[in-house]
Enzyme design. Structure first.
Site, PDB file in Angstrom:
ATOM      1  N   VAL A  18      -3.251 -78.514   1.261  1.00 30.58           N
ATOM      2  CA  VAL A  18      -3.211 -77.462   0.281  1.00 30.58           C
ATOM      3  C   VAL A  18      -4.095 -76.175   1.037  1.00 30.58           C
ATOM      4  O   VAL A  18      -3.755 -75.025   0.900  1.00 30.58           O
ATOM      5  CB  VAL A  18      -3.909 -77.782  -0.884  1.00 30.58           C
ATOM      6  CG1 VAL A  18      -3.887 -76.431  -1.724  1.00 30.58           C
ATOM      7  CG2 VAL A  18      -3.035 -78.626  -1.752  1.00 30.58           C
ATOM      8  N   GLY A  19      -5.199 -76.607   2.083  1.00 28.56           N
ATOM      9  CA  GLY A  19      -5.853 -75.588   2.510  1.00 28.56           C
ATOM     10  C   GLY A  19      -5.202 -74.913   3.377  1.00 28.56           C
ATOM     11  O   GLY A  19      -5.539 -73.630   3.473  1.00 28.56           O
TER      12      GLY A  19
ATOM     13  N   GLN B 133      -5.657 -91.321  -6.499  1.00 23.84           N
ATOM     14  CA  GLN B 133      -6.624 -91.484  -5.455  1.00 23.84           C
ATOM     15  C   GLN B 133      -6.717 -93.212  -5.449  1.00 23.84           C
ATOM     16  O   GLN B 133      -7.092 -93.579  -4.152  1.00 23.84           O
ATOM     17  CB  GLN B 133      -7.886 -91.006  -5.824  1.00 23.84           C
ATOM     18  CG  GLN B 133      -8.922 -90.840  -4.697  1.00 23.84           C
ATOM     19  CD  GLN B 133      -8.335 -89.992  -3.593  1.00 23.84           C
ATOM     20  OE1 GLN B 133      -7.553 -89.113  -3.888  1.00 23.84           O
ATOM     21  NE2 GLN B 133      -8.828 -90.657  -2.267  1.00 23.84           N
TER      22      GLN B 133
ATOM     23  N   GLU C  28      -8.695 -88.655   6.858  1.00 27.41           N
ATOM     24  CA  GLU C  28      -9.740 -88.906   5.517  1.00 27.41           C
ATOM     25  C   GLU C  28      -8.988 -89.686   4.443  1.00 27.41           C
ATOM     26  O   GLU C  28      -8.197 -89.536   4.081  1.00 27.41           O
ATOM     27  CB  GLU C  28     -10.015 -87.364   5.191  1.00 27.41           C
ATOM     28  CG  GLU C  28     -11.031 -87.354   4.108  1.00 27.41           C
ATOM     29  CD  GLU C  28     -11.328 -85.878   3.450  1.00 27.41           C
ATOM     30  OE1 GLU C  28     -12.449 -85.662   3.508  1.00 27.41           O
ATOM     31  OE2 GLU C  28     -10.450 -85.205   3.277  1.00 27.41           O
TER      32      GLU C  28
ATOM     33  N   CYS D   8     -16.580 -84.962   0.629  1.00 30.32           N
ATOM     34  CA  CYS D   8     -16.200 -84.606   1.717  1.00 30.32           C
ATOM     35  C   CYS D   8     -17.000 -84.825   3.084  1.00 30.32           C
ATOM     36  O   CYS D   8     -16.623 -84.829   4.218  1.00 30.32           O
ATOM     37  CB  CYS D   8     -15.828 -83.074   1.928  1.00 30.32           C
ATOM     38  SG  CYS D   8     -17.154 -81.931   1.128  1.00 30.32           S
TER      39      CYS D   8
ATOM     40  N   GLU E 181     -12.588 -74.929   2.843  1.00 25.85           N
ATOM     41  CA  GLU E 181     -13.165 -76.259   3.179  1.00 25.85           C
ATOM     42  C   GLU E 181     -12.211 -77.676   2.993  1.00 25.85           C
ATOM     43  O   GLU E 181     -11.932 -77.472   1.585  1.00 25.85           O
ATOM     44  CB  GLU E 181     -14.444 -76.358   2.450  1.00 25.85           C
ATOM     45  CG  GLU E 181     -15.421 -77.483   3.180  1.00 25.85           C
ATOM     46  CD  GLU E 181     -14.927 -79.013   2.561  1.00 25.85           C
ATOM     47  OE1 GLU E 181     -14.681 -79.530   3.621  1.00 25.85           O
ATOM     48  OE2 GLU E 181     -15.005 -79.270   1.639  1.00 25.85           O
TER      49      GLU E 181
ATOM     50  N   LYS F 178      -9.995 -71.196 -10.883  1.00 27.34           N
ATOM     51  CA  LYS F 178      -8.953 -72.428 -11.443  1.00 27.34           C
ATOM     52  C   LYS F 178      -9.506 -73.743 -10.923  1.00 27.34           C
ATOM     53  O   LYS F 178      -9.680 -73.925  -9.608  1.00 27.34           O
ATOM     54  CB  LYS F 178      -7.662 -72.249 -10.836  1.00 27.34           C
ATOM     55  CG  LYS F 178      -6.774 -73.262 -11.097  1.00 27.34           C
ATOM     56  CD  LYS F 178      -5.665 -73.684  -9.793  1.00 27.34           C
ATOM     57  CE  LYS F 178      -4.618 -74.790 -10.369  1.00 27.34           C
ATOM     58  NZ  LYS F 178      -5.472 -76.087 -10.496  1.00 27.34           N
TER      59      LYS F 178
ATOM     60  N   GLY G 261     -10.593 -78.358  -1.026  1.00 31.15           N
ATOM     61  CA  GLY G 261      -9.674 -79.383  -1.436  1.00 31.15           C
ATOM     62  C   GLY G 261      -9.042 -79.986  -0.208  1.00 31.15           C
ATOM     63  O   GLY G 261      -9.883 -79.993   0.944  1.00 31.15           O
ATOM     64  N   SER G 262      -7.739 -80.409  -0.239  1.00 32.06           N
ATOM     65  CA  SER G 262      -7.251 -81.345   0.985  1.00 32.06           C
ATOM     66  C   SER G 262      -6.840 -80.305   2.172  1.00 32.06           C
ATOM     67  O   SER G 262      -6.707 -79.147   1.853  1.00 32.06           O
ATOM     68  CB  SER G 262      -5.983 -81.838   0.163  1.00 32.06           C
ATOM     69  OG  SER G 262      -4.821 -80.879  -0.159  1.00 32.06           O
TER      70      SER G 262
END
Length: 489
Positions: A238-239, A337, A391, A290, A256, A181, A234-235
């Site tokens: 969510v991670g 963003q 970040e 990242c 990550e 996905k 990703g963020s």
């Protein structure tokens, strides 16, 4: 695969070697950040039923895919690499249209995808175990690596070719089947990558591609009873959810979640090379990496000279449509963003930092419909400020002045993240001390923070990464299990 009933291309899901529409019949527009009125393509707004089909296809294919052997699986990846190489210009242009990266950067990333495929294709002929001495001298004992099973892959929008390939390629060569996905913002580019795999003739169900919302497809994938492992980039928010869901199910996970990457500039640094590397690390890809340079920690003795040259060189950066010649930096990849970057610029000012360069929203002519902002540099930044800790994922640098290298390392480590870090110095004691004490998974000396090599392990410390490393031989740790075999005649 592409609809011929509309001027705007429509991309379907790829399930069990068929391009299929979602049961929802709904589509998601992928908007160009260079012109929000331009739809690059449309992808499926998939349902739980679509996901069920994809996971079941991968589940039913996994045994036959394992049995064909590692060498044969590597040969498929060689085919994919050749097909992708033949389509570099087309796919790179799509990437630029869809997420704003300049065309030279997009071509470089696509070429890197080819190299990653060939690297993992070569894994097909490398060892997958070891012979171990047994205490019984009449026995043979050895290990072999076996695939995990069905692997879920969830990728971000900022590297829509490289990151999917560096996850999909090792997953496949080590014998797993995949449900992939992509981020919706880069799903058209991802679909074109899957076209290359499809053309290579993979067996039914080995690689499945499905688009849609994270709450339905992403979460549904993680929670599916037939999934054996999940890899996510990703963020942080969510991670952490991915980790929790995977832990509750007891499946392998690799996550990550980004970084707040420091660069230390010592008094003895080569000023020209340092400024060039800082600008590249901070502002290439509009700071949407990242591993991008986020805070620059400078010894007091060189601070003013470094700042002056940094400002001079930053002013030369051209911002605009990434398809045009002479453009160095493109737009933010999405309106979301773009708004995030603007909000952090306001936060920095409110916290008392001084914006000494850039941070302007570009307007007029071609800029009005895009998400363009000039590279920003703050100084008088304290370590407890949000712009020094969080970040931003945009073209923003925080300058921090320190007295010496020890204070610089302490400032660099003052973050919950630990992905990459760099130092610029000609003093061997300084870079040895930095290499030993810095809390980061990727440590670079006299090189920008954003460099990643495909054959080397990649991952961070602290809040940046959880699970085994990606890329290189290290990828085998995640995508396989070790089986120990004891044989006695």
């Amino acid at each position: 695969m592409v609809s011929i009933t509309s001027k705007i291309p429509t991309y379907k899901n790829y399930i069990n070697n068929e391009w299929v529409e979602s049961a929802s019949t709904k589509l998601i527009d992928s908007i160009s950040p260079m012109n929000k009125n331009e739809v690059v393509g449309r992808v499926q707004s998939s349902t739980q039923d679509d996901l069920e089909r994809a996971v079941n296809a991968a589940h039913h294919a996994k045994e036959d895919w394992r049995k064909i052997g590692q060498s044969a699986r590597g040969q498929f990846l060689f085919k994919v690499a050749n097909i992708l190489e033949s389509r570099i210009d087309e796919i790179a242009e799509t990437m630029t249209l869809e997420m704003g990266k300049t065309l030279p950067e997009a071509k470089g990333e696509t070429s890197r995808g080819v190299a990653i495929l060939r690297y993992y294709a070569g894994e097909g002929m490398r060892k997958n175990g070891d012979v171990i001495p047994s205490s019984d001298n009449e026995a043979l004992m050895f290990t072999k690596r076996v695939p995990v099973g069905v692997v879920g892959i969830i990728t971000p929008w900022n590297f829509p070719v490289a990151i999917p390939i560096w996850k999909v390629a090792p997953a496949l060569v080590y014998g797993n089947t995949v449900v992939f996905k992509p981020a919706t913002e880069a799903a058209v580019t991802a679909a074109k990558i899957i076209e290359c795999f499809s053309e290579a003739g993979l067996p039914d169900g080995v690689l499945n591609f499905i688009t849609g919302s994270g709450s339905i497809i992403g979460q549904g994938l993680i929670e599916h009873s037939l999934l054996n492992a999940i890899t996510f980039t990703g963020s942080e928010t969510v991670g952490q959810g991915v980790l929790k869901s995977a832990a509750e199910r007891g499946i392998k996970s690799q996550v990550e979640m980004g970084g707040k990457n420091p660069v230390i500039v010592a008094n003895d640094a080569d000023l020209d090379k340092t400024v060039e590397a800082v600008i590249s690390g901070a502002f290439r890809s509009t700071g949407q990496k990242c591993t991008a340079t986020s805070k620059v920690i400078v010894e007091a003795g060189i601070y003013e000279a470094f700042k002056e040259k940094l400002l001079q060189e930053t002013e030369k950066i051209t911002v605009g449509n990434g398809l045009e010649n002479g453009i160095w930096m493109g737009p933010c990849a999405s309106e979301s963003q773009f708004n995030t970057v603007k909000s952090y610029l306001s936060i920095g000012k409110e916290e008392g930092a001084q914006l000494i360069s850039g941070g302007q929203v570009l307007t007029g002519d071609e800029y009005d419909n895009g998400f363009y902002i000039t590279p920003a540099i703050f100084e008088n930044v304290n370590l407890d400020m949000r712009i020094a800790q969080e970040e931003i994922f945009g073209p923003v640098i925080a300058l921090i002045k320190v007295a010496d290298i020890q204070e610089a390392i302490k400032a660099a480590n003052d973050t919950k993240f630990g992905l990459s870090a760099s130092i610029f110095t000609s003093n061997i004691n300084s870079f040895l001390k930095f290499s030993d004490e810095i809390e980061a998974g990727l440590v670079r000396v006299n090189a920008e923070s954003a460099g990643v090599e495909l054959q080397a392990p990649f991952g961070g410390m602290k809040g940046s990464s959880v699970g085994s490393r990606e890329q290189g031989e290290a990828a085998q740790e995640f995508y396989t299990e070790v089986k120990t075999i004891f044989i006695k005649g």
